[in-house]
Design a protein around this motif. Structure first.
Motif, PDB file in Angstrom:
ATOM      1  N   ASP A 193      26.359  49.026  36.658  1.00  0.00           N
ATOM      2  CA  ASP A 193      27.183  48.459  35.535  1.00  0.00           C
ATOM      3  C   ASP A 193      28.693  48.074  35.894  1.00  0.00           C
ATOM      4  N   PHE A 194      29.047  48.287  37.278  1.00  0.00           N
ATOM      5  CA  PHE A 194      30.250  47.960  37.735  1.00  0.00           C
ATOM      6  C   PHE A 194      30.141  46.670  38.450  1.00  0.00           C
ATOM      7  N   ALA A 195      29.165  45.975  38.345  1.00  0.00           N
ATOM      8  CA  ALA A 195      29.082  44.477  39.081  1.00  0.00           C
ATOM      9  C   ALA A 195      30.255  43.539  38.589  1.00  0.00           C
ATOM     10  N   ASP A 196      30.451  43.594  37.076  1.00  0.00           N
ATOM     11  CA  ASP A 196      31.531  42.592  36.662  1.00  0.00           C
ATOM     12  C   ASP A 196      32.965  43.083  36.276  1.00  0.00           C
ATOM     13  N   VAL A 197      33.185  44.265  37.006  1.00  0.00           N
ATOM     14  CA  VAL A 197      34.077  45.004  36.489  1.00  0.00           C
ATOM     15  C   VAL A 197      35.298  44.057  36.597  1.00  0.00           C
ATOM     16  N   VAL A 198      35.571  43.420  37.621  1.00  0.00           N
ATOM     17  CA  VAL A 198      36.921  42.378  37.884  1.00  0.00           C
ATOM     18  C   VAL A 198      36.912  41.249  36.603  1.00  0.00           C
ATOM     19  N   ASP A 199      35.690  40.619  36.542  1.00  0.00           N
ATOM     20  CA  ASP A 199      35.922  39.542  35.297  1.00  0.00           C
ATOM     21  C   ASP A 199      35.748  39.983  33.901  1.00  0.00           C
ATOM     22  N   THR A 200      35.298  41.137  33.662  1.00  0.00           N
ATOM     23  CA  THR A 200      35.173  41.715  32.439  1.00  0.00           C
ATOM     24  C   THR A 200      36.428  42.734  31.800  1.00  0.00           C
ATOM     25  N   ARG A 201      36.972  43.140  33.000  1.00  0.00           N
ATOM     26  CA  ARG A 201      38.015  44.168  32.603  1.00  0.00           C
ATOM     27  C   ARG A 201      39.245  44.130  33.331  1.00  0.00           C
ATOM     28  N   MET A 202      39.448  43.339  34.238  1.00  0.00           N
ATOM     29  CA  MET A 202      40.524  42.845  34.987  1.00  0.00           C
ATOM     30  C   MET A 202      40.902  41.579  35.025  1.00  0.00           C
ATOM     31  N   SER A 203      41.460  41.187  35.986  1.00  0.00           N
ATOM     32  CA  SER A 203      41.962  39.565  36.033  1.00  0.00           C
ATOM     33  C   SER A 203      42.142  39.185  37.652  1.00  0.00           C
ATOM     34  N   ARG A 204      41.588  37.824  37.639  1.00  0.00           N
ATOM     35  CA  ARG A 204      41.723  37.160  39.011  1.00  0.00           C
ATOM     36  C   ARG A 204      42.994  36.412  38.998  1.00  0.00           C
ATOM     37  N   ASP A 205      43.581  36.437  37.700  1.00  0.00           N
ATOM     38  CA  ASP A 205      45.142  35.691  37.874  1.00  0.00           C
ATOM     39  C   ASP A 205      46.048  36.342  37.831  1.00  0.00           C
ATOM     40  N   LEU A 206      46.654  36.520  39.246  1.00  0.00           N
ATOM     41  CA  LEU A 206      47.627  37.298  39.687  1.00  0.00           C
ATOM     42  C   LEU A 206      49.196  36.698  39.924  1.00  0.00           C
ATOM     43  N   ALA A 207      50.181  37.519  39.388  1.00  0.00           N
ATOM     44  CA  ALA A 207      51.411  36.841  39.415  1.00  0.00           C
ATOM     45  C   ALA A 207      52.060  37.162  40.732  1.00  0.00           C
ATOM     46  N   ALA A 208      53.068  36.373  41.127  1.00  0.00           N
ATOM     47  CA  ALA A 208      53.843  36.730  42.419  1.00  0.00           C
ATOM     48  C   ALA A 208      54.916  37.703  42.069  1.00  0.00           C
ATOM     49  N   LEU A 209      55.370  38.348  42.830  1.00  0.00           N
ATOM     50  CA  LEU A 209      56.366  39.282  42.453  1.00  0.00           C
ATOM     51  C   LEU A 209      57.922  38.378  42.337  1.00  0.00           C
ATOM     52  N   GLY A 210      58.425  38.818  41.387  1.00  0.00           N
ATOM     53  CA  GLY A 210      59.690  38.053  41.239  1.00  0.00           C
ATOM     54  C   GLY A 210      59.507  37.090  39.963  1.00  0.00           C
TER      55      GLY A 210
END
Lengths: 568, 568
Positions: B235-252
């Motif tokens: 049940d952890f296979a899709d943890v990134v796409d279902t509960r996190m994000s691949r869209d990450l913002a740069a510092l600053g």
């Protein structure tokens, strides 16, 4: 007084310690103590400057002297006091015996006058008594060992392969090296033990015990040979024949009768039997009921002495030495030691116990050690997560290395003072197990133990840990002043059956020595855990103690150079 | 107010610690702090029972939770307070930035509502925030490491070969393992850093820093692959796409503008720029003037974080991890750590300092640490004769082993508390040198150091010892609240030049970051002795830390079994 009652026979035992002398008067029928008196030496341990008038005479580091007049004051104050307190008739005192620290030695004239009492030598440090813990003769000890190894001297093996700076020839040689004019005036070089007996009897005797343990004498080989002594220093060649004696008296024998002068000091009758001198740890053995092979006596104080007898002569590496008839006639007497035991716990309480523990101890009216032992006793074996090497003052047996130092491993942010305290107690128990196993591996069995001294009497936790760690039952000597009782027993033997005393020290021991009514038996569940911990101790012991990692010596070297302000 | 004066521009930096949140308002022209306010979390660290009504909900050992409403209360109290104290016009505040402990994470609904605020999940421990030091996910961390090793996952090497139980996937997997019903309700799993920014802007963003250091993300490889995650738990296979994000913002970068709601909480204007979230140690780097490779920033408190940048990607064994652009854009950012530094000295003062030291400190009106440092400073290098391994709380870098424990060697009956204290300070310095040398041996140079945090600011002795031991100059950050200043700098970059801010964090750092007017240069004579001591440290470090002698683990095992009442 009940008419028809058998008149009792009594002896006086005098135990000379590092800070004071103590006399007891004992009923020889059962060893019961009728009275005790203590005299704290007026000049104590002299380690900063001589107790003389005029400009101060400062002592270098590592020096430790005493004043021989303090020893006479012990006789002059404590013996009259115990006679007074006990109310016995001096005519019923059949003997006097003494025991002393060793090697504690002094130079005297031919008539026994200490050189430090001669006006022109009073300000000369080498004219005073060198106490056992005088450590300034290390260069001489190094030379003694090196020359002995080069020449393959056979006697070296009797002392674990190394002679201590504390011993007789090292101290004597230091006088010759550093103060040849004092050495020239020294018609006698003598153990303080023998010197105080001389003061009681009026003539010089020498005991076999200090000769054997501290002056490399043996029944079969005598003292080290003249050419060896000459190799140490040409003027040292004849030290035995000119300043010592080859006429050595057996323990328990009669040194003589009390002199008229000593009778006036003490209140005892002139002619009262005086026993040949003895050493505190050795005289404690029969007083702790031990008159046979295989039973170890541990005298536990600031340090611990381990005494055991065997009918067999064995070379046991790393022990302090063994002497035929050196404890009791008929046995080889073996001695080992741990150089910090009570001192170890004392250091901890002084330097590492938090304020709140002292508050709690005061509030509850307890000694801080008792509090730490109470808290330590609540821990299961292994619960502290700690392991220590008990080398805060180096290692006497079995490594014979003062360059080693203390180690503690296993500390976490949750580690408490009682856990460290318990780990230090356990470390000293591992050290004792190491000594026992080394004895056994070399043919000297240890079946059980009798402990004496303050630590043994006051700490059930300590005794149980020792029993659990070593796997042997521990018993406690019945007397609170075991050495003094041993001296009183030797006095009864010196007096002999004709005077109402005993024929042998064995007889005296059976009549006069007792044990407390408690035995600390090893607990199997604790032993199992301690076996695991002991294996870890042995691994660290060998890693740091047998040369694989000499970090302790590197650190001591850096410390010494930093203190001296020298570059690395 | 002076007519014609240039109107200043300001930013607010908010630093979320373990026990409290702290806001500062800063003049961006020079980085000077106009006002500071601190809010201690009402529910602090939740490690015994949940702060809920009714029957208590007790937490198992190793748990550490927080209340997300405490974070909102930080905004609601501290920002209005610094505005009031400074007297500035909210219109002149051009940006807000935050930094947070990491990995501190929580499960929320799709709209960002923490699950612990849902009435039916309020008594469910897994619905609350898991603080960085929540250590109950060790079984999950073990599985993460084991499965990664089995599959030869390349990303494992970026983290010194081992993932901590503190990190994001371990904590998330623990929710799934132990409370699948909570996991099912968790529409988002998010770092608290990103969650508080979401509360300010009204929409979710994710920062590259926590993703990289705590969730095994990299710019080139993304997150761990789906089949790896599936191998951990189906049940952890899709943890990134279902509960996190691949869209990450740069510092600053700008996460968004302040929402109307957040404007009412804070007193700032709606639309004020909000910077993407950051981590306390990482945000401190430019605030300590460091915007280039080869200069280490050490954040020294209860533990120490070591941050350094390099233009090159290097695998450095035993570090906490490295992330491209993870500290500043354009560099690989490397992190290492020592798990007990201030905690180490705190333990000593709590558990091992004698009463008389506390008396003296009180009499002289000094902090006990200051007293011990004064006495320790009087010692020459090497004079203590002591050496310690700084592992009272295990070893984070370079051994990555919580099973290790503390060691002290060299103790004698003359050892004093200040000698031990100094030895513990030196041990942490040796640990830092070990980290530096490991970086350098693997191609990440360390030329000098800027330290920040209370320990660095308050103890000249400590800084001089670190300089002498490591052979590198140590400087001190000019700000007493370096992470909050770093957040204020990122806020100025998020606002951008158009609003009067800065184009890059480098520009902001040059304008706003300062150093104290002191440099601790290595002293050659001290270095020579420390080189000797460090060689001994390395030898003990490797002997006890790299498996040759596992006594520390044996002791921890015995302790754990004793505490659990289990047989050995």
């Amino acid at each position: 007084m009940v008419l028809g009652s058998v008149v009792g026979k009594y002896t006086v035992g005098v135990d000379f310690g590092s800070e004071s002398g103590r006399a007891i008067v004992v009923d020889i029928s059962d060893g019961s103590t009728l009275a005790t008196a203590v005299y704290p030496y007026r000049n104590g341990v002299i380690d900063r400057s001589l107790p003389v008038e005029g400009d101060p005479v400062r002592l270098p580091p590592e020096w430790a002297l005493q004043d021989p007049e303090d020893y006479l004051r012990v006789f002059q104050t404590t013996i009259p006091e115990v006679l007074r307190l006990s109310g016995i008739d001096p005519a019923d005192v059949i003997g006097v015996g003494i025991d002393f620290t060793a090697c504690t030695m002094l130079p005297t004239t031919a008539d026994g006058t200490p050189l430090c009492l001669l006006p022109d030598l009073r300000r000369e440090p080498h004219a005073w008594v060198k106490l056992w813990k005088h450590h300034a003769a290390q260069p001489e000890a190094d030379r003694i060992n090196e020359v002995a190894r080069q020449r393959g001297e056979a006697w070296l093996d009797r002392y674990g392969g190394r002679i201590s700076s504390e011993w007789f020839f090292a101290k004597s040689l230091q006088i010759l090296d550093e103060a040849p004019h004092v050495y020239a005036r020294a018609e006698r070089l003598i153990e303080a033990a023998d010197w105080v007996v001389w003061q009681l009897t009026g003539h010089e005797t020498r005991n076999v015990c200090t000769a054997g343990y501290k002056a490399m004498w043996s029944a079969s080989g005598g003292f080290p040979p003249r050419d060896y002594l000459a190799a140490l220093h040409p003027d040292f060649a004849d030290v035995v024949d000119t300043r010592m004696s080859r006429d050595l008296a057996a323990l328990g024998s009669r040194a003589g009768g009390l002199s008229e002068e000593a009778a006036t000091w003490t209140g005892l009758r002139a002619g009262t039997a005086v026993a040949v001198a003895n050493v505190d740890a050795h005289v404690a053995v029969p007083a702790a009921t031990v008159v046979e092979a295989g039973r170890m006596v541990m005298i536990m104080g600031t340090s611990t002495c381990h005494m055991v007898m065997s009918a067999e002569e064995r070379q046991v590496p790393g022990m302090c030495g063994y002497v035929q008839d050196g404890i009791l006639p008929g046995f080889f007497g073996y001695e080992a030691g741990q150089s910090a035991v009570g001192d170890h716990f004392g250091w901890f309480v002084e330097h590492a116990v938090p304020e709140r523990y002292h508050h709690e101890a005061r509030e509850r009216g307890m000694d801080i050690h008792v509090l730490l032992q109470e808290k330590g006793a609540a821990l299961a074996v292994g619960e502290s997560g700690l392991l220590a090497l008990d080398w805060w003052n180096g290692n006497r047996s079995v490594l014979v290395d003062t360059g080693l130092s203390g180690l503690l491993v296993g500390a976490t942010l949750a580690t408490t003072a009682e856990e460290i305290y318990r780990a230090l107690v356990e470390a000293t128990a591992y050290g004792t197990r190491m000594i026992m196993e080394t004895f056994e591996a070399n043919g000297v069995p240890i079946n059980d133990v009798v402990a004496c001294g303050g630590l043994a009497e006051k700490s059930p936790l300590l005794m149980q840990i020792y029993a659990d760690v070593t796997g042997r039952p521990f018993r406690i000597s019945g007397s609170g002043q075991t050495p003094a009782l041993g001296s009183a027993m030797h006095a009864a033997v010196a007096a002999g059956p004709g005077a109402g005393g005993y024929a042998t020290i064995q007889d005296a021991s059976r009549a006069m020595a007792t044990l407390r009514d408690v035995t600390y038996e090893p607990i199997a569940a604790n032993r199992a855990v301690y076996d695991v911990l002991y294996r870890e101790y042995v691994r660290l012991h060998d890693y740091f103690g047998r040369g694989e990692n000499d970090v302790m010596k590197t650190l001591k070297g850096l410390r010494a150079r930093a203190r001296a302000g020298e570059p690395t």
